[in-house]
Every structure is written in structure tokens, then in C-alpha cells.
Design an enzyme around this catalytic site. Sequence first.
Site, PDB file in Angstrom:
ATOM      1  N   GLU A   1      28.804  -4.156 -19.710  1.00 28.93           N
ATOM      2  CA  GLU A   1      27.349  -4.251 -19.906  1.00 28.93           C
ATOM      3  C   GLU A   1      26.616  -3.981 -18.590  1.00 28.93           C
ATOM      4  O   GLU A   1      27.028  -4.447 -17.531  1.00 28.93           O
ATOM      5  CB  GLU A   1      27.003  -5.661 -20.394  1.00 28.93           C
ATOM      6  CG  GLU A   1      25.515  -5.863 -20.613  1.00 28.93           C
ATOM      7  CD  GLU A   1      25.249  -6.948 -21.625  1.00 28.93           C
ATOM      8  OE1 GLU A   1      25.743  -6.834 -22.758  1.00 28.93           O
ATOM      9  OE2 GLU A   1      24.554  -7.911 -21.263  1.00 28.93           O
TER      10      GLU A   1
ATOM     11  N   THR B   1      21.157  -3.517 -21.557  1.00 31.90           N
ATOM     12  CA  THR B   1      20.241  -4.563 -22.017  1.00 31.90           C
ATOM     13  C   THR B   1      18.799  -4.056 -22.018  1.00 31.90           C
ATOM     14  O   THR B   1      18.484  -2.993 -21.481  1.00 31.90           O
ATOM     15  CB  THR B   1      20.329  -5.818 -21.127  1.00 31.90           C
ATOM     16  OG1 THR B   1      19.880  -5.483 -19.828  1.00 31.90           O
ATOM     17  CG2 THR B   1      21.744  -6.364 -21.061  1.00 31.90           C
TER      18      THR B   1
ATOM     19  N   ALA C   1      16.540 -10.923 -36.147  1.00 28.54           N
ATOM     20  CA  ALA C   1      17.323  -9.708 -35.903  1.00 28.54           C
ATOM     21  C   ALA C   1      17.802  -9.081 -37.212  1.00 28.54           C
ATOM     22  O   ALA C   1      17.978  -7.859 -37.284  1.00 28.54           O
ATOM     23  CB  ALA C   1      18.501 -10.041 -34.994  1.00 28.54           C
TER      24      ALA C   1
ATOM     25  N   TYR D   1      26.908 -16.491 -31.572  1.00 27.76           N
ATOM     26  CA  TYR D   1      26.949 -17.599 -30.609  1.00 27.76           C
ATOM     27  C   TYR D   1      28.071 -18.569 -30.959  1.00 27.76           C
ATOM     28  O   TYR D   1      27.895 -19.439 -31.831  1.00 27.76           O
ATOM     29  CB  TYR D   1      25.578 -18.306 -30.605  1.00 27.76           C
ATOM     30  CG  TYR D   1      24.468 -17.323 -30.296  1.00 27.76           C
ATOM     31  CD1 TYR D   1      24.027 -17.135 -29.003  1.00 27.76           C
ATOM     32  CD2 TYR D   1      23.918 -16.522 -31.308  1.00 27.76           C
ATOM     33  CE1 TYR D   1      23.058 -16.187 -28.702  1.00 27.76           C
ATOM     34  CE2 TYR D   1      22.951 -15.569 -31.028  1.00 27.76           C
ATOM     35  CZ  TYR D   1      22.525 -15.412 -29.725  1.00 27.76           C
ATOM     36  OH  TYR D   1      21.574 -14.457 -29.430  1.00 27.76           O
TER      37      TYR D   1
ATOM     38  N   GLN E   1      25.246 -18.339 -10.026  1.00 29.67           N
ATOM     39  CA  GLN E   1      25.048 -17.887 -11.408  1.00 29.67           C
ATOM     40  C   GLN E   1      25.157 -19.045 -12.395  1.00 29.67           C
ATOM     41  O   GLN E   1      24.535 -19.033 -13.447  1.00 29.67           O
ATOM     42  CB  GLN E   1      26.180 -16.918 -11.802  1.00 29.67           C
ATOM     43  CG  GLN E   1      26.015 -15.470 -11.427  1.00 29.67           C
ATOM     44  CD  GLN E   1      27.358 -14.778 -11.684  1.00 29.67           C
ATOM     45  OE1 GLN E   1      28.223 -14.773 -10.838  1.00 29.67           O
ATOM     46  NE2 GLN E   1      27.537 -14.218 -12.859  1.00 29.67           N
TER      47      GLN E   1
HETATM   48  P1  FAD Z   1      18.537 -13.926 -34.537  1.00 26.96           P
HETATM   49  O1  FAD Z   1      19.759 -13.371 -35.127  1.00 26.96           O
HETATM   50  O2  FAD Z   1      17.239 -13.573 -35.190  1.00 26.96           O
HETATM   51  O3  FAD Z   1      18.699 -15.525 -34.506  1.00 26.96           O
HETATM   52  C1  FAD Z   1      17.803 -16.315 -33.717  1.00 26.96           C
HETATM   53  C2  FAD Z   1      17.726 -17.732 -34.302  1.00 26.96           C
HETATM   54  O4  FAD Z   1      17.070 -17.686 -35.566  1.00 26.96           O
HETATM   55  C3  FAD Z   1      19.076 -18.380 -34.548  1.00 26.96           C
HETATM   56  O5  FAD Z   1      18.938 -19.764 -34.293  1.00 26.96           O
HETATM   57  C4  FAD Z   1      19.335 -18.136 -36.040  1.00 26.96           C
HETATM   58  O6  FAD Z   1      20.154 -19.131 -36.609  1.00 26.96           O
HETATM   59  C5  FAD Z   1      17.915 -18.210 -36.596  1.00 26.96           C
HETATM   60  N1  FAD Z   1      17.699 -17.365 -37.771  1.00 26.96           N
HETATM   61  C6  FAD Z   1      18.203 -16.133 -38.000  1.00 26.96           C
HETATM   62  N2  FAD Z   1      17.733 -15.664 -39.175  1.00 26.96           N
HETATM   63  C7  FAD Z   1      16.893 -16.612 -39.667  1.00 26.96           C
HETATM   64  C8  FAD Z   1      16.090 -16.686 -40.840  1.00 26.96           C
HETATM   65  N3  FAD Z   1      16.064 -15.691 -41.745  1.00 26.96           N
HETATM   66  N4  FAD Z   1      15.347 -17.806 -41.056  1.00 26.96           N
HETATM   67  C9  FAD Z   1      15.354 -18.835 -40.147  1.00 26.96           C
HETATM   68  N5  FAD Z   1      16.112 -18.799 -39.004  1.00 26.96           N
HETATM   69  C10 FAD Z   1      16.865 -17.699 -38.782  1.00 26.96           C
HETATM   70  N6  FAD Z   1      17.863 -10.789 -25.032  1.00 26.96           N
HETATM   71  C11 FAD Z   1      17.038  -9.843 -24.519  1.00 26.96           C
HETATM   72  O7  FAD Z   1      15.836 -10.092 -24.351  1.00 26.96           O
HETATM   73  N7  FAD Z   1      17.524  -8.587 -24.194  1.00 26.96           N
HETATM   74  C12 FAD Z   1      18.828  -8.242 -24.357  1.00 26.96           C
HETATM   75  O8  FAD Z   1      19.219  -7.108 -24.045  1.00 26.96           O
HETATM   76  C13 FAD Z   1      19.721  -9.229 -24.904  1.00 26.96           C
HETATM   77  N8  FAD Z   1      21.037  -8.935 -25.135  1.00 26.96           N
HETATM   78  C14 FAD Z   1      21.850  -9.878 -25.708  1.00 26.96           C
HETATM   79  C15 FAD Z   1      23.176  -9.543 -25.997  1.00 26.96           C
HETATM   80  C16 FAD Z   1      24.029 -10.481 -26.564  1.00 26.96           C
HETATM   81  C17 FAD Z   1      25.451 -10.092 -26.888  1.00 26.96           C
HETATM   82  C18 FAD Z   1      23.562 -11.806 -26.828  1.00 26.96           C
HETATM   83  C19 FAD Z   1      24.498 -12.840 -27.403  1.00 26.96           C
HETATM   84  C20 FAD Z   1      22.241 -12.140 -26.573  1.00 26.96           C
HETATM   85  C21 FAD Z   1      21.360 -11.188 -26.014  1.00 26.96           C
HETATM   86  N9  FAD Z   1      20.022 -11.472 -25.755  1.00 26.96           N
HETATM   87  C22 FAD Z   1      19.191 -10.522 -25.227  1.00 26.96           C
HETATM   88  C23 FAD Z   1      19.490 -12.836 -26.025  1.00 26.96           C
HETATM   89  C24 FAD Z   1      18.899 -12.968 -27.458  1.00 26.96           C
HETATM   90  O9  FAD Z   1      17.794 -12.126 -27.606  1.00 26.96           O
HETATM   91  C25 FAD Z   1      18.499 -14.439 -27.652  1.00 26.96           C
HETATM   92  O10 FAD Z   1      19.643 -15.254 -27.679  1.00 26.96           O
HETATM   93  C26 FAD Z   1      17.600 -14.741 -28.842  1.00 26.96           C
HETATM   94  O11 FAD Z   1      17.147 -16.097 -28.710  1.00 26.96           O
HETATM   95  C27 FAD Z   1      18.245 -14.618 -30.208  1.00 26.96           C
HETATM   96  O12 FAD Z   1      18.437 -13.312 -30.560  1.00 26.96           O
HETATM   97  P2  FAD Z   1      19.299 -12.922 -31.869  1.00 26.96           P
HETATM   98  O13 FAD Z   1      19.247 -11.465 -31.981  1.00 26.96           O
HETATM   99  O14 FAD Z   1      20.600 -13.608 -31.857  1.00 26.96           O
HETATM  100  O15 FAD Z   1      18.350 -13.585 -33.005  1.00 26.96           O
END
Ligand code: FAD
Length: 286
Positions: A17, A48, A121, A141, A208
Site C-alpha cells: 500500500e 489510499t 460503502a 475489521y 506509530q
Molecule cells: P462501511 O462498510 O460503510 O462501515 C462503516 C460502519 O457502518 C461499520 O460500523 C458498519 O458496521 C456500519 N454499517 C455498514 N453498513 C451499514 C448499514 N447499511 N446500516 C447501518 N450501519 C452500517 N479511509 C480513508 O479515508 N481513505 C482510505 O484510503 C482508507 N483506506 C482503508 C483501507 C482499509 C483496508 C481499511 C480497513 C480502512 C481504510 N480506511 C480509509 C478507513 C475507513 O474509511 C474507515 O474505517 C471508515 O470508518 C469505515 O469505512 P468502511 O468502508 O469500512 O465503511
Amino acid sequence: MKIIDLLNSGRGTLSCELFPPKAHQPLADALPIVRETARLRPAFISVTNGAAGSTGGHTLEVAQAAQGEGVPALAHLVCMGAARSAIDQTLDQLQAAGIQNVLALRGDVPPEGPSGQFAHASQLTAHILSRGDFCVGGACYPEGHPESPCMDKDLDYLRHKVDSGCAFLTTQMFFDNNILYNFMFRLLKKGVDVPVVAGIMPVTNARQIGRIVKLSGTSLPARFRAIVDRFQDNPAAMAQAGIAYATDQIIDLVANGVSHIHLYTMNKPMIAGGIMKNLSEIFPCA
Ligand code: FAD
């Protein structure tokens, strides 16, 4: 090349990454890092994104540079705070640049509350797939998303993300492999059977760690804490110990059937190279 085809090829993968320079910083600073990382021949390079809904912050350019070096790129795309038009423009740009792989992310909710076209997402995933022939991945997660009331609910939403078209999942970093094994078991029980790429963060700098724990809530095993306590005042020794710990973690994962590993290499090709050298027979053509 679609990442799902690499993950389903029957061979293990080791990917890296990178984070791009901020929008106001010169892209040129990042290019030597992209070249050096690409020279290690990772299966793919993920890039990212901090700019909601757009390829701002040079995500597109860094992804393009990786592909120019012959390594497939995975561009992160964040929907929190983003208008649909911005997301569509980004998808058009990615398509025009030949970038087929997108990691669909919600992003963190700002203190003033959520905004933008998509709340989760899963909605972004479905939208991306409606706009073109993309391979879409998502985040997961092993210790639960920090906002989730419980692991079971988190897994239900993860299942929904996969049902929305997410072809593979990349995990948040973890330092205790048992946490991942337990998570994989629970995923399968929920019927989530897409490839899971295990995210490994080589900690080579004691500073970190506080930040990592604060941001992700990741737990730190005693063995890991002991290493940091012992070597934190000796950066060269800490880097060596961090590479060794990550190497050990990966060997244990592979031995237990986890064949796809993603290195959170924090723009440090030397660290990625150190780990890859240690694994050269385990991932011969990473
Ligand atoms: P989601 O999948 O939408 O989930 C977020 C929360 O909402 C979770 O608690 C889930 O249980 C809940 N949820 C999901 N769907 C629903 C629904 N329909 N109704 C109610 N609750 C729901 N951040 C950045 O800004 N830039 C990056 O480039 C970046 N890269 C990342 C790469 C990886 C591999 C990881 C693990 C994280 C990364 N992040 C990045 C961080 C990420 O954006 C955050 O952790 C964010 O808080 C959650 O994103 P998600 O896509 O997992 O969200």
C-alpha cells in the site's frame, strides 16, 4: 488485470500500500517510491485516498504510475462527504486511465456528522458496479469496526457489502493472528466466502504505535509490546525487529492457509523489500 482474478488464481499474493502526496504537494516526490515499490514486484499496489469522492491528492496519478511500472493498481475511493457527480467523475477518470480496481470505502464520519450521496460503502460498491466493468473490494475489521455496537451486527453489514458486489475484502491491520483466525471462522458462518486479504502493518517506529491504537483500536499482544519497549530508542534495531515480527506473522498466516497478504508499508519500500526478501521462497513471484 482485475485483482479478483489474481486472488482466485490459486497462488498466494503479497501486495503493498502507498499513500499519495497531498493535493498541494508535488507528485514528483512520490514517483521514486512508486518505482522502488513496483521493482519489488508486488501482486498489486493499493493507493489510499483522503479526498472524499475524488481522485484529489494524486491517488489517480500514483495508481497510474504503478500501472506504468507494470503492477496492477487498486485505487481507494471514499464516499463520505462526496456528491454523486464527484464520484461519477472519478469513476470516469479511473476508467479512462485503465484502472479497473477500486477499494470502495465510506471514510470516517466528520465531527459535524455524515454527508454526501452514500451513507455506507455497500451503497458505493453497488454504484461503482453500475457505472462500469470494475472489480470492487471493501474493508473489513477483524476486531470489529470501532463504531459497531457488536461484532455480529458488523458482520451482517459486511455480508450486505459483499452481497452488494464487493468481490474481496482487505482487513484492518492486526498484530495477533488468532484474532484473524477467529474472524475468518465467523465470516464463513455468516456465509461470506469472498477472498480476504490480510493487512499486515510492519511497525518499525515506536511513535506509530500510539497513533495506530488510537485510530483503529487494534490490540497489541504482550510479545509485540515487549519488542517496542526494548527497541524504541534504537531506530535501526526497531526497524529490524518490526520486519522480523511482520515476517513471523505472515509465515504463521500462510502456514494456516491465509494466502493473500497486504503490507501497509507506509511508503517505505526498504521495509517492504526487507519483508519480501525474508519471504522470497514462500512468495516466489509475489
Ligand atoms: P462501511 O462498510 O460503510 O462501515 C462503516 C460502519 O457502518 C461499520 O460500523 C458498519 O458496521 C456500519 N454499517 C455498514 N453498513 C451499514 C448499514 N447499511 N446500516 C447501518 N450501519 C452500517 N479511509 C480513508 O479515508 N481513505 C482510505 O484510503 C482508507 N483506506 C482503508 C483501507 C482499509 C483496508 C481499511 C480497513 C480502512 C481504510 N480506511 C480509509 C478507513 C475507513 O474509511 C474507515 O474505517 C471508515 O470508518 C469505515 O469505512 P468502511 O468502508 O469500512 O465503511
